[in-house]
Design an enzyme around this catalytic site. Structure first.
Site, PDB file in Angstrom:
ATOM      1  N   ASP A  13      -5.107  12.746  22.227  1.00 17.48           N
ATOM      2  CA  ASP A  13      -4.206  12.333  23.295  1.00 17.48           C
ATOM      3  C   ASP A  13      -3.310  13.521  23.641  1.00 17.48           C
ATOM      4  O   ASP A  13      -3.217  14.487  22.870  1.00 17.48           O
ATOM      5  CB  ASP A  13      -3.379  11.134  22.822  1.00 17.48           C
ATOM      6  CG  ASP A  13      -2.542  10.535  23.937  1.00 17.48           C
ATOM      7  OD1 ASP A  13      -3.027  10.508  25.085  1.00 17.48           O
ATOM      8  OD2 ASP A  13      -1.417  10.104  23.663  1.00 17.48           O
ATOM      9  N   ASP A  15       0.256  13.330  25.667  1.00 15.85           N
ATOM     10  CA  ASP A  15       1.685  13.050  25.513  1.00 15.85           C
ATOM     11  C   ASP A  15       1.975  12.411  24.163  1.00 15.85           C
ATOM     12  O   ASP A  15       1.318  11.453  23.763  1.00 15.85           O
ATOM     13  CB  ASP A  15       2.162  12.121  26.633  1.00 15.85           C
ATOM     14  CG  ASP A  15       2.080  12.774  27.998  1.00 15.85           C
ATOM     15  OD1 ASP A  15       2.627  13.877  28.146  1.00 15.85           O
ATOM     16  OD2 ASP A  15       1.447  12.200  28.904  1.00 15.85           O
ATOM     17  N   LYS A 184      -8.066   3.985  28.199  1.00 18.60           N
ATOM     18  CA  LYS A 184      -7.683   3.451  26.887  1.00 18.60           C
ATOM     19  C   LYS A 184      -6.855   2.184  27.060  1.00 18.60           C
ATOM     20  O   LYS A 184      -6.023   2.125  27.961  1.00 18.60           O
ATOM     21  CB  LYS A 184      -6.854   4.496  26.125  1.00 18.60           C
ATOM     22  CG  LYS A 184      -7.575   5.789  25.838  1.00 18.60           C
ATOM     23  CD  LYS A 184      -6.669   6.763  25.112  1.00 18.60           C
ATOM     24  CE  LYS A 184      -5.521   7.254  25.960  1.00 18.60           C
ATOM     25  NZ  LYS A 184      -4.647   8.229  25.297  1.00 18.60           N
ATOM     26  N   ASP A 209      -0.952   8.859  19.327  1.00 21.35           N
ATOM     27  CA  ASP A 209       0.386   8.464  18.879  1.00 21.35           C
ATOM     28  C   ASP A 209       0.654   6.988  19.118  1.00 21.35           C
ATOM     29  O   ASP A 209       1.746   6.515  18.846  1.00 21.35           O
ATOM     30  CB  ASP A 209       1.460   9.300  19.593  1.00 21.35           C
ATOM     31  CG  ASP A 209       1.591   8.944  21.067  1.00 21.35           C
ATOM     32  OD1 ASP A 209       0.552   8.791  21.749  1.00 21.35           O
ATOM     33  OD2 ASP A 209       2.729   8.811  21.556  1.00 21.35           O
TER      34      ASP A 209
END
Length: 259
Positions: A13, A15, A184, A209
């Site tokens: 990922d 961010d 996602k 995250d």
């Protein structure tokens, strides 16, 4: 798959993993360099469908991270890839910005308001009542409803903004039609990413995250999953879910060899 030493390719990922508010997170630049120097296949994934891969590559470069545009896989690219498989050379009415419009054009799609095969809703900061009304009427007339990503809100300095999922909910309420969501946590996005780099789930890892998108989709796609605590999730967040990542790391700095 439960062993990191079996990993041959990586999905990550963006961010909360590599960057936070346009600043590179510790170890991100070193990890990307490590993969490049070793010739390790990898892709940086994002549910953001506003920007093209070229735009995102430039934004990451400004943050101090060197990620070539061919190493970026967005929900817009995944959506275009999916629609190209479903109806090659099809047509779509699109609510969105350059990321999804460019991806669909490059996939051979025609943008039209007349009997489109699909209505595609992506991220934009300029949702218009007129465009949403048009989307509702086209879906009522038989167009299939596609959404790039399910995120209901997006961040801003002043607080949350309504995002794709919120607009999709409005259209669903008006039409009674649920969209197919490509980004996602649909593992479809990961499978298309694996296809792009010629990798297999058995020896690919996903770094994220968020438990509710990155990790659950990684598990469902059969990947080795690593949760980093530099973004949305913390230790208490993990306890809320009935599934677990294979590894929990303080950040990607733990993956840099020699550190």
């Amino acid at each position: 798959m439960g062993r990191r030493d079996e990993v041959e390719a990586w999905l990550t990922d963006m961010d909360g993993v590599l960057v936070h508010e346009n600043h590179a997170l510790p170890g991100a630049a070193e990890l990307l360099q490590q993969w490049e120097e070793a010739g390790t296949p990898y892709l940086v994934l994002t549910n953001n469908s506003i920007f093209t891969a070229r735009d995102l590559s430039a934004r990451l470069r400004a943050s101090g991270l060197n990620v070539p545009e061919q190493r970026i896989w967005t929900s817009a690219l995944a959506t275009a890839d999916f629609l190209k498989q479903q109806v090659p050379g099809g047509s779509a009415f699109v609510i969105g910005e350059a990321g999804i419009l460019t991806a669909l054009h490059e996939a051979g799609y025609i943008m039209t308001e007349t009997k489109p095969d699909f209505v595609v809703v992506g991220e934009t900061r300029n949702y218009s009542f007129e465009a949403i009304t048009k989307a509702i009427r086209l879906i009522d007339r038989g167009a299939r409803f596609i959404v790039t990503n399910p995120d209901a809100t997006g961040p801003s300095p002043d607080g949350p903004l309504p995002a794709t999922g919120a607009i999709a909910a409005l259209i669903t309420k008006a039409t009674g039609r649920e969209p197919y969501v490509v980004g996602k946590p649909n593992p479809m996005m990961f499978r298309s990413a694996l296809n792009k780099i010629g990798a297999h789930s058995e020896n690919t890892a996903m770094i994220g995250d968020r438990m509710d998108t990155d990790i659950v989709a990684g598990i469902e796609a059969g990947l080795h999953t690593l949760l980093v605590l530099t973004g949305i999730s913390d230790e208490s967040e993990i306890e809320k879910y009935p599934f677990r990542p294979d590894e929990v790391l303080s950040g990607v700095s733990e993956l840099v060899e020699g550190d």
